[in-house]
Write an enzyme that holds these catalytic residues in place. Structure first.
Site, short mmCIF file in Angstrom:
data_model
loop_
_atom_site.label_atom_id
_atom_site.label_comp_id
_atom_site.label_asym_id
_atom_site.label_seq_id
_atom_site.Cartn_x
_atom_site.Cartn_y
_atom_site.Cartn_z
N TYR A 84 0.76 -0.98 0.11
CA TYR A 84 0.03 -0.05 -0.20
C TYR A 84 0.84 1.23 -0.07
O TYR A 84 0.63 2.21 -0.79
CB TYR A 84 -0.91 -0.05 1.38
CG TYR A 84 -1.70 1.33 1.25
CD1 TYR A 84 -3.07 1.04 0.41
CD2 TYR A 84 -1.61 2.24 2.09
CE1 TYR A 84 -4.00 2.17 0.60
CE2 TYR A 84 -2.45 3.38 2.10
CZ TYR A 84 -3.72 3.24 1.28
OH TYR A 84 -4.63 4.24 1.24
N LYS A 87 1.44 4.16 -3.03
CA LYS A 87 1.11 5.54 -2.82
C LYS A 87 2.41 6.46 -3.18
O LYS A 87 2.28 7.65 -3.66
CB LYS A 87 0.38 5.75 -1.31
CG LYS A 87 -0.64 5.12 -1.04
CD LYS A 87 -1.71 5.37 -2.28
CE LYS A 87 -3.00 4.82 -1.96
NZ LYS A 87 -4.15 5.40 -3.06
#
Ligand code: NAD
Length: 263
Positions: A159, A163
């Site tokens: 994740y 990002k």
């Protein structure tokens, strides 16, 4: 050098992940801000845009089914939008997932899934909308990063990596497309009260009081507060902002010390 035409003029705003907490707030804010805006609401499941269509009518909202991780699916969705209405003026990439787990044992297929949706999906939609904007006097794009690109968040390796990559992609496209009248920015939200954040709390991976306390403002943000920042970045009021990742995090990244002290 062209000047980007954005959400203040008539046109289509594409919002991916529009059935989610942030995507639906963004779609609502853009439709409320400008009566000339039409919204292409992009998500996975049939019927996902029913409530938006109920509120704003089928002439202002188009439900588009698309798996953002599949380039063919993105191409078909973009064709459908262009047949519905043009020009496309704005794109907001809200589709995203978070899979958590210990890094040593993280399954390769889950790693790939997070990359495919959060990073490749964002890139495929930037390509599709960017190509259209280049031929139609420009536009503005906002991608969804996260504060997890700025600090080490255990158990969130794919994740956080996607990002950080979304911000790098944003800067690259901003530099590549500025002369074509396209601005590309990102937002890095702190914790926003949505199904994605609630799932982390319900599963026990996140303690709500501890997460509240991470923010200088001692609370989660509302999706509508984040949508305001995104609407600003899409508007001509942000005409000299491109390649930026704007933190919308209630002071999460600013805060380093526990404050105020316990009574
Ligand atoms: P959410 O789970 O409420 O919504 C995400 C939406 O994306 C869902 O409607 C889902 O159906 C859609 N989606 C997932 N995979 C898809 C695919 N392959 N194709 C098309 N659509 C797909 O999440 P949210 O909280 O609204 O998050 C939106 C974005 O904001 C995500 O990128 C997330 O990482 C980011 N973000 C959220 C927070 C937060 O605290 N909620 C914080 C920082 C960043």
């Amino acid at each position: 050098m062209r000047l980007a035409v954005t959400n203040d003029s008539a046109g289509v705003a594409i919002v991916t992940g529009s059935a989610g907490g942030i995507g639906s707030a963004v779609a609502t804010t853009l439709l409320e801000d400008n009566p000339q805006t039409r919204c292409a609401a992009v998500d996975l499941k049939p019927g996902h845009a029913e409530s938006l269509i109920g509120l704003y009518g089928a002439d202002r909202v188009l439900e588009v089914l698309c798996d953002v991780s599949q380039p063919e699916s993105v191409r078909r969705a973009m064709d459908e939008i262009e047949k519905w209405l043009t020009p496309v003026r704005s794109l907001v990439n809200c589709a995203g997932i978070q899979l958590a787990g210990s890094s040593v044992g993280f399954p390769p297929e889950d790693w790939q899934k997070v990359l495919d949706i959060n990073l490749s999906g964002t890139f495929f939609w930037c390509q599709a909308a960017g190509r259209h904007m280049m031929d139609n006097q420009g536009g503005a794009i906002v991608n969804l990063s996260s504060v997890s690109e700025f600090f080490g968040w255990p158990l969130r390796a794919p994740y956080a990596a996607t990002k950080a990559a979304v911000s790098a992609l944003t800067r690259t496209l901003a530099a590549e497309w500025a002369h074509l009248g396209i601005r590309v920015n990102a937002v890095a939200p702190g914790f926003i009260d949505t199904p994605l954040a609630r799932e982390a709390i319900d599963s026990g991976r996140l303690s709500k009081p501890a997460a509240d306390a991470l923010h200088a403002q001692l609370r989660f943000g509302a999706a509508a507060e984040l949508a305001e920042a995104i609407a600003f970045l899409l508007s001509s009021r942000a005409s000299f902002i491109t390649g930026e990742t704007l933190k919308v995090d209630g002071g999460l990244t600013a805060k380093k010390l526990d404050w105020p002290p316990p009574e």
